[in-house]
Design a protein around this motif. Sequence first.
Motif, PDB file in Angstrom:
ATOM      1  N   PHE A  26       4.447  10.692   7.702  1.00 51.99           N
ATOM      2  CA  PHE A  26       3.642  11.297   6.650  1.00 51.99           C
ATOM      3  C   PHE A  26       4.542  11.826   5.533  1.00 51.99           C
ATOM      4  O   PHE A  26       4.244  11.647   4.352  1.00 51.99           O
ATOM      5  CB  PHE A  26       2.773  12.418   7.235  1.00 51.99           C
ATOM      6  N   ILE A  27       5.646  12.457   5.896  1.00 56.42           N
ATOM      7  CA  ILE A  27       6.598  12.947   4.895  1.00 56.42           C
ATOM      8  C   ILE A  27       7.201  11.779   4.118  1.00 56.42           C
ATOM      9  O   ILE A  27       7.348  11.833   2.895  1.00 56.42           O
ATOM     10  CB  ILE A  27       7.688  13.804   5.565  1.00 56.42           C
ATOM     11  N   TYR A  28       7.520  10.695   4.831  1.00 51.50           N
ATOM     12  CA  TYR A  28       8.049   9.507   4.166  1.00 51.50           C
ATOM     13  C   TYR A  28       7.019   8.924   3.210  1.00 51.50           C
ATOM     14  O   TYR A  28       7.349   8.529   2.081  1.00 51.50           O
ATOM     15  CB  TYR A  28       8.473   8.476   5.214  1.00 51.50           C
ATOM     16  N   LEU A  29       5.755   8.891   3.636  1.00 50.73           N
ATOM     17  CA  LEU A  29       4.676   8.392   2.790  1.00 50.73           C
ATOM     18  C   LEU A  29       4.554   9.238   1.521  1.00 50.73           C
ATOM     19  O   LEU A  29       4.415   8.693   0.420  1.00 50.73           O
ATOM     20  CB  LEU A  29       3.363   8.412   3.571  1.00 50.73           C
ATOM     21  N   LEU A  30       4.617  10.556   1.658  1.00 50.70           N
ATOM     22  CA  LEU A  30       4.540  11.434   0.493  1.00 50.70           C
ATOM     23  C   LEU A  30       5.735  11.239  -0.441  1.00 50.70           C
ATOM     24  O   LEU A  30       5.589  11.250  -1.667  1.00 50.70           O
ATOM     25  CB  LEU A  30       4.460  12.896   0.932  1.00 50.70           C
ATOM     26  N   THR A  31       6.920  11.047   0.128  1.00 48.27           N
ATOM     27  CA  THR A  31       8.121  10.839  -0.687  1.00 48.27           C
ATOM     28  C   THR A  31       8.029   9.544  -1.482  1.00 48.27           C
ATOM     29  O   THR A  31       8.283   9.524  -2.693  1.00 48.27           O
ATOM     30  CB  THR A  31       9.373  10.827   0.207  1.00 48.27           C
ATOM     31  N   VAL A  61       9.494  -2.999  -3.343  1.00 49.86           N
ATOM     32  CA  VAL A  61      10.067  -2.344  -2.166  1.00 49.86           C
ATOM     33  C   VAL A  61       9.334  -1.035  -1.886  1.00 49.86           C
ATOM     34  O   VAL A  61       9.011  -0.724  -0.739  1.00 49.86           O
ATOM     35  CB  VAL A  61      11.587  -2.109  -2.353  1.00 49.86           C
ATOM     36  N   ALA A  62       9.043  -0.262  -2.917  1.00 52.58           N
ATOM     37  CA  ALA A  62       8.339   1.009  -2.734  1.00 52.58           C
ATOM     38  C   ALA A  62       6.922   0.784  -2.211  1.00 52.58           C
ATOM     39  O   ALA A  62       6.459   1.512  -1.325  1.00 52.58           O
ATOM     40  CB  ALA A  62       8.307   1.787  -4.047  1.00 52.58           C
ATOM     41  N   LEU A  63       6.223  -0.214  -2.727  1.00 45.48           N
ATOM     42  CA  LEU A  63       4.872  -0.505  -2.239  1.00 45.48           C
ATOM     43  C   LEU A  63       4.898  -0.980  -0.792  1.00 45.48           C
ATOM     44  O   LEU A  63       4.018  -0.621  -0.003  1.00 45.48           O
ATOM     45  CB  LEU A  63       4.188  -1.528  -3.143  1.00 45.48           C
ATOM     46  N   ALA A  64       5.889  -1.792  -0.442  1.00 46.33           N
ATOM     47  CA  ALA A  64       6.015  -2.242   0.953  1.00 46.33           C
ATOM     48  C   ALA A  64       6.312  -1.054   1.872  1.00 46.33           C
ATOM     49  O   ALA A  64       5.745  -0.952   2.972  1.00 46.33           O
ATOM     50  CB  ALA A  64       7.112  -3.297   1.066  1.00 46.33           C
ATOM     51  N   ALA A  65       7.171  -0.148   1.430  1.00 45.01           N
ATOM     52  CA  ALA A  65       7.483   1.036   2.236  1.00 45.01           C
ATOM     53  C   ALA A  65       6.259   1.932   2.382  1.00 45.01           C
ATOM     54  O   ALA A  65       5.997   2.472   3.461  1.00 45.01           O
ATOM     55  CB  ALA A  65       8.637   1.819   1.590  1.00 45.01           C
ATOM     56  N   PHE A  66       5.482   2.071   1.315  1.00 44.26           N
ATOM     57  CA  PHE A  66       4.260   2.879   1.361  1.00 44.26           C
ATOM     58  C   PHE A  66       3.261   2.263   2.343  1.00 44.26           C
ATOM     59  O   PHE A  66       2.674   2.969   3.173  1.00 44.26           O
ATOM     60  CB  PHE A  66       3.647   2.978  -0.039  1.00 44.26           C
ATOM     61  N   ALA A  67       3.081   0.948   2.263  1.00 46.34           N
ATOM     62  CA  ALA A  67       2.147   0.267   3.165  1.00 46.34           C
ATOM     63  C   ALA A  67       2.615   0.364   4.614  1.00 46.34           C
ATOM     64  O   ALA A  67       1.799   0.572   5.528  1.00 46.34           O
ATOM     65  CB  ALA A  67       1.997  -1.194   2.751  1.00 46.34           C
ATOM     66  N   TYR A  68       3.916   0.232   4.844  1.00 44.75           N
ATOM     67  CA  TYR A  68       4.454   0.332   6.196  1.00 44.75           C
ATOM     68  C   TYR A  68       4.207   1.720   6.787  1.00 44.75           C
ATOM     69  O   TYR A  68       3.724   1.850   7.916  1.00 44.75           O
ATOM     70  CB  TYR A  68       5.952   0.020   6.192  1.00 44.75           C
ATOM     71  N   ALA A  69       4.522   2.759   6.025  1.00 41.42           N
ATOM     72  CA  ALA A  69       4.325   4.127   6.515  1.00 41.42           C
ATOM     73  C   ALA A  69       2.840   4.412   6.756  1.00 41.42           C
ATOM     74  O   ALA A  69       2.481   5.022   7.765  1.00 41.42           O
ATOM     75  CB  ALA A  69       4.910   5.137   5.524  1.00 41.42           C
ATOM     76  N   ALA A  70       1.989   3.964   5.842  1.00 39.85           N
ATOM     77  CA  ALA A  70       0.546   4.165   6.031  1.00 39.85           C
ATOM     78  C   ALA A  70       0.062   3.428   7.270  1.00 39.85           C
ATOM     79  O   ALA A  70      -0.755   3.956   8.038  1.00 39.85           O
ATOM     80  CB  ALA A  70      -0.214   3.698   4.793  1.00 39.85           C
ATOM     81  N   GLY A  71       0.569   2.220   7.491  1.00 42.85           N
ATOM     82  CA  GLY A  71       0.194   1.457   8.684  1.00 42.85           C
ATOM     83  C   GLY A  71       0.607   2.144   9.966  1.00 42.85           C
ATOM     84  O   GLY A  71      -0.161   2.195  10.934  1.00 42.85           O
ATOM     85  N   VAL A  72       1.807   2.676   9.994  1.00 45.32           N
ATOM     86  CA  VAL A  72       2.280   3.385  11.194  1.00 45.32           C
ATOM     87  C   VAL A  72       1.411   4.606  11.459  1.00 45.32           C
ATOM     88  O   VAL A  72       1.048   4.890  12.607  1.00 45.32           O
ATOM     89  CB  VAL A  72       3.768   3.785  11.046  1.00 45.32           C
ATOM     90  N   ILE A  73       1.049   5.335  10.410  1.00 49.63           N
ATOM     91  CA  ILE A  73       0.204   6.521  10.583  1.00 49.63           C
ATOM     92  C   ILE A  73      -1.162   6.133  11.131  1.00 49.63           C
ATOM     93  O   ILE A  73      -1.674   6.766  12.059  1.00 49.63           O
ATOM     94  CB  ILE A  73       0.080   7.293   9.254  1.00 49.63           C
ATOM     95  N   VAL A  74      -1.752   5.081  10.581  1.00 48.45           N
ATOM     96  CA  VAL A  74      -3.067   4.638  11.056  1.00 48.45           C
ATOM     97  C   VAL A  74      -2.982   4.178  12.506  1.00 48.45           C
ATOM     98  O   VAL A  74      -3.837   4.535  13.334  1.00 48.45           O
ATOM     99  CB  VAL A  74      -3.622   3.521  10.151  1.00 48.45           C
ATOM    100  N   ILE A  75      -1.956   3.417  12.843  1.00 51.52           N
ATOM    101  CA  ILE A  75      -1.804   2.929  14.219  1.00 51.52           C
ATOM    102  C   ILE A  75      -1.594   4.092  15.187  1.00 51.52           C
ATOM    103  O   ILE A  75      -2.106   4.083  16.303  1.00 51.52           O
ATOM    104  CB  ILE A  75      -0.641   1.918  14.300  1.00 51.52           C
TER     105      ILE A  75
END
Length: 134
Positions: A26-31, A61-75
């Motif tokens: 979540f912190i990574y997603l906010l960053t 790269v930033a959009l991919a990182a955002f999507a990855y972090a959001a995916g991990v949170i949802v999972i």
Amino acid sequence: MGIGINQLSAGIAANVVSICSVAYYFIYLLTVGGTIYAYRKRLMPAHRAGDFSLGRWFVPVALAAFAYAAGVIVIALAPHEGHIAAVYLLGAEVVGALWYLLYLRSRIISKSAGIYRQEVVELEKLSASSPAIR
């Protein structure tokens, strides 16, 4: 030992681990979200000579990182077991928002905390005038 403590604590230790792992993402997603916002509003400072820059690859790269972090949170939070972590994480975020609104925000505005506080400003001036500190 850890398993024994977890058994005696009725799963509280597992909840704490779950909350922490979700909080990291979540912190990574906010960053990453903040950097995307700053980039789109043209608030991100230009990089200095010699610094690393993604250049035109920053946005993908930033959009991919955002999507990855959001995916991990949802999972992590989607299964029924993750709902407890979601409630605790939401509670922690509410406490953090209240701390910011009631205490930290006024200190940042008065420049007694944050990157514009007097000590930081003085150090930046000193480092700009002295090449030995860089």
